[in-house]
Design an enzyme around this catalytic site. Structure first.
Site: not given
Ligand code: PLP
Length: 437
Positions: A286, A364-365
């Site tokens: 995570p 500027c977008e």
């Molecule tokens: C391989 C991998 N692991 C873990 C994550 C973490 O994802 P999140 O921040 O949604 O928990 C990502 C994020 O894109 C990822 O590409």
């Protein structure tokens, strides 16, 4: 949004008054403010869901790579999921032991593979191999360097983007995505890994996407890994130690989030038990769910303006009210990149009528736009953009010659560390740095 409103109507994060910070000339804006203690508690809640089972929470460093954050999470027992040699170096310097580091990414350079192989006594926890072609390259680097590469095969479960239920830009486990080994190639990849004496097949992994608010697709991907693990039991050459079911646990940005990170883990563990895979360690990766809600981006109102909008509407809505703030898409890219919505609020509650303001940055977008938010009629001097702890500073840039935002770290109710805002002058120097050759 673990900011809280005090009884006197002041917004606090981690026990610190945000208006006071925003007004402090030594802090200024735009500034990210992070609550380290709350992030550590978040890790504790997630780890408790594993009960006594062997597990690893490999924090996805890309979500927030600030040294104090990575150090705090390492101190809470997290490993790290990294996607570059520099992130690997950072994780090590923040105290993450090499064996708790996973290296993901579809295009690791040879020098990054070598770095992962040669760190510590015998390399990092696992290189997450994302293709048969990469498997061959990792094997060759290991052979050349006199090492045996510990790897995990990252499988792409090829779910439909709809089933993943998240924005297509942050869905990774589907058949149009560049990530992972497609289902049809998994059997061949396993055979190659098992037969290769320079490869130690230690894990199987999947990461289907980010900001998942329900568990169904996550569980399907996990089930696929458990079945593959079962098929490897007793196979010569198999040294399987873990199954990594990935990160992606969503948070509530204001529209709700049905499933907590702990629920993802508990339901996955139930499947794991049914599949008879409890002998393996359970890894997760995570990022967002550990850090996003425990941070804000503070900004100052530069000016407001009203433009003709709906002449037939009541007076307060007849003109579109714009609130121009000093934080822009270069500081927080998520809204521009994938239409993410962050709540925006004043720092001191003001009684009376509230009206919709379209909150925009200075870049500027047209996509430099944080959306419409109900704010007091008299625009606040400062605002907080909530839930800004993940994919905020890490995606920031100096586009338009803007400075990189400051970062401020709270622990136990006090500001304990500050990383200063970059100077606009640094950008000018950089742009003038080319030398004749
Ligand atoms: C391989 C991998 N692991 C873990 C994550 C973490 O994802 P999140 O921040 O949604 O928990 C990502 C994020 O894109 C990822 O590409």
């Amino acid at each position: 949004m673990p900011v809280v409103w005090t009884e006197s109507g002041r917004l606090e994060l981690g026990g610190v008054d945000l208006e006071r910070l925003a007004r402090d000339p030594e802090v200024g804006t735009p500034t990210y403010v992070y609550d380290l203690s709350a992030m550590v508690q978040e890790v504790g809640r997630l780890r408790a869901a594993f009960e006594s089972a062997p597990h690893l929470v490999a924090y996805a460093v890309k979500a927030n790579s600030a040294g104090p954050v990575v150090r705090a999470l390492a101190g809470a027992g997290c490993g790290a999921d990294v996607v570059s040699g520099a992130e690997l170096d950072l994780a090590l310097q923040c105290g993450v032991p090499p064996e708790r580091i996973l290296f993901s990414g579809v295009a690791k350079r040879d020098d990054e593979i070598d770095q992962a192989l040669h760190v510590g006594v015998d390399g990092i926890g696992a290189i997450q191999v994302e293709s048969i072609e990469e498997l061959a390259r990792v094997s060759a680097r290991a052979k050349g360097g006199g090492r045996r590469a510990r790897i995990s095969l990252r499988v792409n479960p090829e779910a439909s983007v709809e089933a993943l239920g998240t924005h297509s830009h942050i869905a990774t486990g589907h058949d149009e995505a560049k990530f992972g080994i497609p289902r049809d190639d998994v059997a061949a990849a396993l055979e190659l890994a098992l037969a290769d004496r320079h490869i130690c097949l230690a894990g199987l992994s999947a990461h289907i996407g980010s900001q998942l608010t329900r568990t169904s697709a996550y569980l399907e991907a996990a089930q696929m890994l458990f079945e593959l693990a079962e098929g490897l039991q007793g196979r010569p050459g198999s040294e399987l130690k873990f199954v990594d079911t990935g990160g992606g646990f969503g948070i509530d940005y204001g529209d709700g989030c049905d499933a907590s990170p702990a629920r993802f883990v508990r339901e996955t563990r139930l499947l794991m038990r049914q599949a008879g895979a409890l002998g393996l360690a359970h890894y997760v990766e995570p990022g967002r769910s550990l850090v996003a809600a425990h941070a804000v981006l503070l900004a100052t109102t530069i000016q407001h303006k009203a433009t003709p909008y709906r002449p037939d509407a009541p007076l307060s809505l007849a003109r579109r009210r714009w609130l121009m703030i000093d934080a822009g898409m270069n500081d927080l890219l998520r809204p521009a990149l994938y239409q993410a919505r962050h709540r925006v609020t004043e720092l001191t509650r003001q009684p009376g009528e509230r009206i919709p303001y379209r909150v925009v940055g200075p870049v500027c977008e047209s996509s430099d736009d944080f959306g419409v938010h109900e704010l007091p009629v008299a625009p606040p001097a400062h605002v907080a953009i909530l839930d800004a702890g993940a994919y905020g500073y890490t995606m920031s840039s100096r586009y338009n010659g803007r400075a990189l935002p400051a970062e401020l770290f709270i622990d136990g109710g006090d500001v304990v560390m500050v990383r200063k805002r970059s100077e606009p002058r640094e950008w000018v120097d950089d742009r003038l740095a080319a030398e004749r050759r």
